[in-house]
Design a protein around this motif. Structure first.
Motif, PDB file in Angstrom:
ATOM      1  N   ILE A 181      26.785  10.955  50.382  1.00 40.05           N
ATOM      2  CA  ILE A 181      26.320  11.903  49.363  1.00 40.05           C
ATOM      3  C   ILE A 181      27.358  12.026  48.260  1.00 40.05           C
ATOM      4  CG2 ILE A 181      25.758  14.350  48.918  1.00 40.05           C
ATOM      5  CD1 ILE A 181      24.606  14.379  51.815  1.00 40.05           C
ATOM      6  N   GLY A 182      28.620  12.090  48.701  1.00 37.24           N
ATOM      7  CA  GLY A 182      29.714  12.215  47.723  1.00 37.24           C
ATOM      8  C   GLY A 182      29.728  11.045  46.758  1.00 37.24           C
ATOM      9  N   VAL A 183      29.673   9.834  47.288  1.00 36.65           N
ATOM     10  CA  VAL A 183      29.730   8.632  46.448  1.00 36.65           C
ATOM     11  C   VAL A 183      28.529   8.591  45.504  1.00 36.65           C
ATOM     12  CG1 VAL A 183      29.573   6.118  46.451  1.00 36.65           C
ATOM     13  CG2 VAL A 183      31.129   7.274  48.036  1.00 36.65           C
ATOM     14  N   THR A 184      27.325   8.868  46.104  1.00 35.63           N
ATOM     15  CA  THR A 184      26.120   8.846  45.269  1.00 35.63           C
ATOM     16  C   THR A 184      26.247   9.846  44.121  1.00 35.63           C
ATOM     17  OG1 THR A 184      24.948   8.476  47.328  1.00 35.63           O
ATOM     18  CG2 THR A 184      23.602   8.875  45.348  1.00 35.63           C
ATOM     19  N   GLY A 185      26.722  11.040  44.455  1.00 38.14           N
ATOM     20  CA  GLY A 185      26.891  12.081  43.445  1.00 38.14           C
ATOM     21  C   GLY A 185      27.846  11.621  42.364  1.00 38.14           C
ATOM     22  N   TYR A 186      28.939  10.986  42.772  1.00 36.88           N
ATOM     23  CA  TYR A 186      29.955  10.550  41.804  1.00 36.88           C
ATOM     24  C   TYR A 186      29.395   9.476  40.875  1.00 36.88           C
ATOM     25  CZ  TYR A 186      34.486   9.187  39.950  1.00 36.88           C
ATOM     26  OH  TYR A 186      35.533   8.928  39.114  1.00 36.88           O
ATOM     27  N   VAL A 187      28.670   8.528  41.497  1.00 34.66           N
ATOM     28  CA  VAL A 187      28.058   7.455  40.709  1.00 34.66           C
ATOM     29  C   VAL A 187      27.062   8.048  39.709  1.00 34.66           C
ATOM     30  CG1 VAL A 187      26.479   5.479  40.806  1.00 34.66           C
ATOM     31  CG2 VAL A 187      28.416   5.624  42.394  1.00 34.66           C
ATOM     32  N   ALA A 188      26.263   9.021  40.198  1.00 34.81           N
ATOM     33  CA  ALA A 188      25.284   9.658  39.317  1.00 34.81           C
ATOM     34  C   ALA A 188      26.007  10.342  38.154  1.00 34.81           C
ATOM     35  CB  ALA A 188      24.455  10.671  40.097  1.00 34.81           C
ATOM     36  N   TYR A 189      27.129  10.971  38.485  1.00 36.20           N
ATOM     37  CA  TYR A 189      27.909  11.680  37.466  1.00 36.20           C
ATOM     38  C   TYR A 189      28.414  10.697  36.400  1.00 36.20           C
ATOM     39  CZ  TYR A 189      32.180  13.758  35.527  1.00 36.20           C
ATOM     40  OH  TYR A 189      33.177  14.175  34.685  1.00 36.20           O
TER      41      TYR A 189
END
Lengths: 151, 749
Positions: free
Chosen positions: B7-15
């Protein structure tokens, strides 16, 4: 600088413009606009008239066409060249009147009258502009008053 | 645990994706307003050197050629110049390309002919671009459409920077691997392996940091961009985005602006060797700057050409031919000649009234300004030279003096030049707009105008230049003295103004009341009336040079106040006028009274405090003006005008320390050579109002006289001016004007 001569030429141009509906002014030979694209007149073919007189004629023609933007540019170019020529300020005033700027039309007419010195023709032209501006303003104010009454 | 990480990585990529996509979208529209100078008007009879036309063409990026053809070129002939103009959209419409020949004789335009041999009455040249109103980061660009990007440029960029651009998805694993090997062997970062997309991302965030986390972020963003946009959109963005050079504070971005900046051509007109030079510069626009390091740039250009041939973008014989070309660049526009920060600041201030700063920086507006580049260059030079000369002559420390100049066309109320300090190309304290200083005797025309407005005085009226004590509200007594510490006794108003007598002026001002003076000054051009204190009569009011220009513009314009303009019109990206700024006049006073004042200001130059102007000015040129000096010689002013130009000069020290100079010894010695070199200015010769009559008066006393008397002046005075006759200089009734006769008749009735 030969101002009276310029004035004469300008007056002749004006007279020609008035009697021929503005189509016989050789210098104003810009490509007619088509398809909504405005083309300015481009470098202007010479006549015996002074550059300021040529620009004056251009401005008058553009004003007659209702193209006030082009008229404004042309007359401003003209007054830069001959700032003491009252016929140019009269045209500036006529343009302001067409745009509904009554105060400016009146102020320019009075300036032209001052610049005219003892030139009676210019003075009476200035008086005519003052009368026109006052009449137009009264008309506009009356229309506004009627509008206000209706609402 | 793993889920959380996901979730963290996905969130960061989305950001990261959100950041880069927003950036991409806004960059798309980031178009600084482009500001143009006033166009140079050409017409037969105009006083103009051919060189001035050449300079103007070079400013607009025209190229000199030996045989004419393409638009945007000129060829020099014997006493003539042939020009092929480019189509250009002025405020009043598109002007098509035209071929004209301009002939010169005796430093004048003799004739202009079009390609059919027809005489041209008047034409305007394409105006010089002055620069853009950039966003705060200083980037300037000329955005090009995908259709205007030559295929060759795209191919060359791919061949040199990113061979697998058409196949990869934003990052190129193969070249990263290769770069990694090179870097590990070398023990440091030597090779990038960045794709065009990565370079684009990197350019958006303006950092050269080479950390691993940055590289990772960059890679993620590149992949996101590739997901959302096709290759053509990315290539177009790249062509418009990349940094390609520096012009002072202005960063040259994109190939569109770079081809103008280096070659004076549009991108589509570039030849192979020119395009290769730009591609070569990409790697290090300052290291490979073709102006500063032509050899180095040429070496890399040739390398690029060889690479293009090796990778089958061009034929090898094409490369050979291209390599033979020397590096030919257009004269640098920003080389101290067309970078005018002081004027641009005035443009910004005028536009700020109608536009948001953000709109100016991003909406791609076209701004037609009133700047006359020839006038601006002359003014900058004259101020710098003048200050150096003053320092040398007076043994002042070099750099001690500062100055500012504003030049206008009084009738169109256009600001032609603004110099904010002796380092004109330096975007620092703008003294022309922001230095408020006491104006000293520059106020005197307003004092005398206020006196004439009462109807009690004419220029011929007598006034006593005798000591005067003015009780002040605080209980003290003010006793002004004259500059020369002399007492001149009874004198005419004309002489008191011409020679700037303080005691006579204060006496006159106290007779009519300082309120009238404050009111007259405000009408001439201030936003509000200054405090009506007695000290106002000698100019104890702080104004900027621009304020003074506004006031004196009304004098030069015959008593009509017109707000000074730095901008004529603003167009949107479609060429539609968003704003026009017309000449707007208000009668500041009775033009017939102002005419009187202006006659005195002509005398200032003829015989008064401004007479040293004749050291520079031709006798045949009539000019009017006034000196100003503040207390203890802290400020030296001169404001004056011809029939076509008004200039206001201030000289002083930034720390307000005394300079030891009067208006005449300081500012006038800059004003006069400036006016002398304008070259294209006519005498100040206003039309006499119908109400005046030619009269001769004795200068000292104002008594009616004849040309046969000693020390007389010819004045146009109001026809009903009461005049006393000068006894004993051959003045007979038949010599008198109608007015004097009437007056004497009245006496003898």
């Amino acid at each position: 600088m030969d101002r009276p001569a310029d004035r004469l030429i300008a007056s002749v141009c004006l007279a020609v413009a008035l009697t021929t509906g503005g189509c016989a002014l050789g210098p104003v030979s810009g490509t007619p606009s088509s398809g909504g694209v405005t083309e300015s007149a481009g470098p202007t073919a010479a006549s015996s008239a002074s550059p300021a007189a040529v620009l004056l004629a251009q401005s008058q023609a553009a004003r007659a066409d209702g193209d006030y933007g082009r008229a404004a540019t042309a007359i401003e170019r003209a007054v830069r060249l001959e700032p003491n020529d009252p016929t140019l300020w009269l045209e500036y005033g006529r343009l302001q009147l067409a745009l509904g700027n009554f105060d400016q039309a009146l102020a320019q007419a009075r300036r032209a009258a001052n610049l005219a010195g003892s030139d009676a023709a210019i003075s009476s032209e200035a008086s005519r502009l003052i009368a026109d501006a006052n009449r137009e303003r009264a008309r506009a104010e009356a229309a506004a008053a009627r509008e206000a009454e209706l609402h | 645990m793993l889920g959380l990480a996901c979730i963290g990585v996905t969130g960061y990529v989305a950001y990261l994706g959100w950041i880069v996509l927003t950036q991409f979208e806004t960059r798309h529209w980031d178009l600084p307003a482009k500001v143009y100078a006033a166009p140079l008007e050409l017409y037969p009879g105009r006083a103009l050197e051919r060189d001035a036309v050449v300079t103007e063409l070079q400013r607009a990026g025209f190229r000199r050629v030996e045989s004419l053809g393409a638009a945007g070129t000129y060829r020099l002939g014997t006493g003539s110049i042939a020009i092929v103009t480019r189509p250009f959209r002025f405020a009043d419409g598109l002007e098509p390309s035209q071929a004209v020949t301009v002939r010169f004789e005796d430093s004048r335009v003799a004739a202009i002919e079009d390609e059919r041999g027809q005489a041209v009455a008047i034409m305007r040249l394409e105006p010089a671009p002055l620069g853009s109103i950039y966003p705060s980061h200083g980037e300037d660009r000329l955005v090009v459409d995908p259709n205007d990007i030559p295929t060759l440029l795209g191919d060359a960029l791919k061949a040199v920077e990113d061979q697998r651009f058409d196949e990869h998805f934003g990052i190129d694993l193969r070249s990263i691997a290769r770069a990694l090997v090179v870097n590990v062997r070398a023990g440091e970062v030597q090779q990038g392996g960045s794709t065009l997309t990565q370079q684009l991302v990197k350019s958006y965030f303006l950092s050269n940091e080479q950390t691993l986390s940055r590289k990772l972020n960059e890679a993620v963003m590149a992949v996101v961009l590739e997901l959302f946009y096709d290759k053509q959109a990315l290539l177009t963005a790249y062509v418009n985005e990349v940094y390609l050079g520096q012009d002072g504070a202005r960063a040259i971005h994109g190939f569109g602006l770079a081809s103008r900046f280096y070659f004076g051509k549009t991108l589509t007109d570039l030849e192979l060797h020119e395009m290769a030079l730009l591609v070569a510069a990409l790697r290090g626009p300052s290291y490979y700057d073709p102006r500063r390091f032509p050899e180095r740039a040429r070496e890399r250009r040739d390398l690029v050409l060889e690479l293009l041939a090796a990778r089958d973008v061009i034929e090898s014989d094409e490369a050979v031919v291209a390599k033979r070309h020397d590096i030919e660049l257009v004269a640098r526009q920003g080389a101290g000649t067309s970078y005018y920060p002081a004027f641009m600041e005035l443009v910004r201030r005028q536009l700020r009234a109608d536009y948001r700063e953000d709109d100016l920086a991003t909406r791609g507006l076209t701004v037609f300004s009133t700047l006359d580049p020839r006038q601006q260059d002359l003014t900058e030079r004259t101020l710098t030279d003048g200050l150096e000369r003053l320092e040398a002559n007076r043994a002042l420390e070099p750099g001690f003096l500062e100055g500012a100049v504003v030049v206008t066309n009084p009738h169109s109320a256009e600001v032609l030049a603004v110099v904010g300090g002796r380092r004109a190309g330096f975007d620092g304290f703008n003294r022309a707009l922001d230095a408020r200083r006491p104006i000293g005797s520059l106020i005197k025309p307003a004092v005398y105008l206020a006196a004439l407005e009462t109807g009690q005085y004419s220029l011929a009226s007598p006034i006593d230049d005798l000591p005067i004590d003015v009780p002040l509200p605080n209980g003290t007594v003010w006793s002004p003295a004259n500059f020369d510490d002399e007492i001149h006794g009874p004198t005419s108003l004309l002489r008191a103004l011409t020679e700037s007598f303080n005691m006579a002026t204060v006496r006159l001002g106290m007779e009519i009341g300082p309120e009238r003076v404050a009111d007259a000054l405000a009408r001439l051009g201030l936003a509000e009336a200054p405090a009506a204190l007695p000290s106002l009569l000698l100019g104890a009011v702080d104004l900027t040079p621009l304020d003074v220009a506004q006031v004196y513009n009304s004098l030069a314009n015959g008593g009509y106040r017109a707000p000074l303009r730095a901008v004529n019109a603003v167009l949107d990206t479609n060429g539609q006028a968003l704003s026009r700024y017309p000449i707007e006049i208000t009668e500041a006073t009775d033009p017939a009274l102002l005419y009187q004042i202006n006659q005195a200001l002509v005398q200032v130059i003829e015989r008064g405090t401004g007479r040293s102007a004749r050291n520079w000015l031709d006798r045949s040129l009539t000019v009017a003006g006034k000196t100003g000096t503040s207390d203890e010689y802290r400020d030296s002013w001169f404001a004056g005008f011809t029939g076509d130009h008004l200039a206001v000069v201030w000289v002083g020290a930034d720390d307000n320390s005394p300079t030891g100079m009067t208006g005449a010894s300081g500012a006038l010695s800059i004003w006069a050579p400036l006016i002398a070199n304008v070259g294209d200015t006519r005498s100040f010769a206003p039309t006499p109002p119908a109400s005046v009559e030619e009269t001769w008066i004795e200068y000292q006393t104002g008594l009616a006289a004849t040309p046969r008397c000693a020390d007389v002046v010819r004045l146009d005075l109001a026809a009903d001016t009461p005049l006393e006759a000068k006894p004993g200089c051959g003045l007979f009734l038949r010599d008198l004007g109608r007015n004097v006769k009437r007056w004497i008749d009245r006496l003898t009735d």
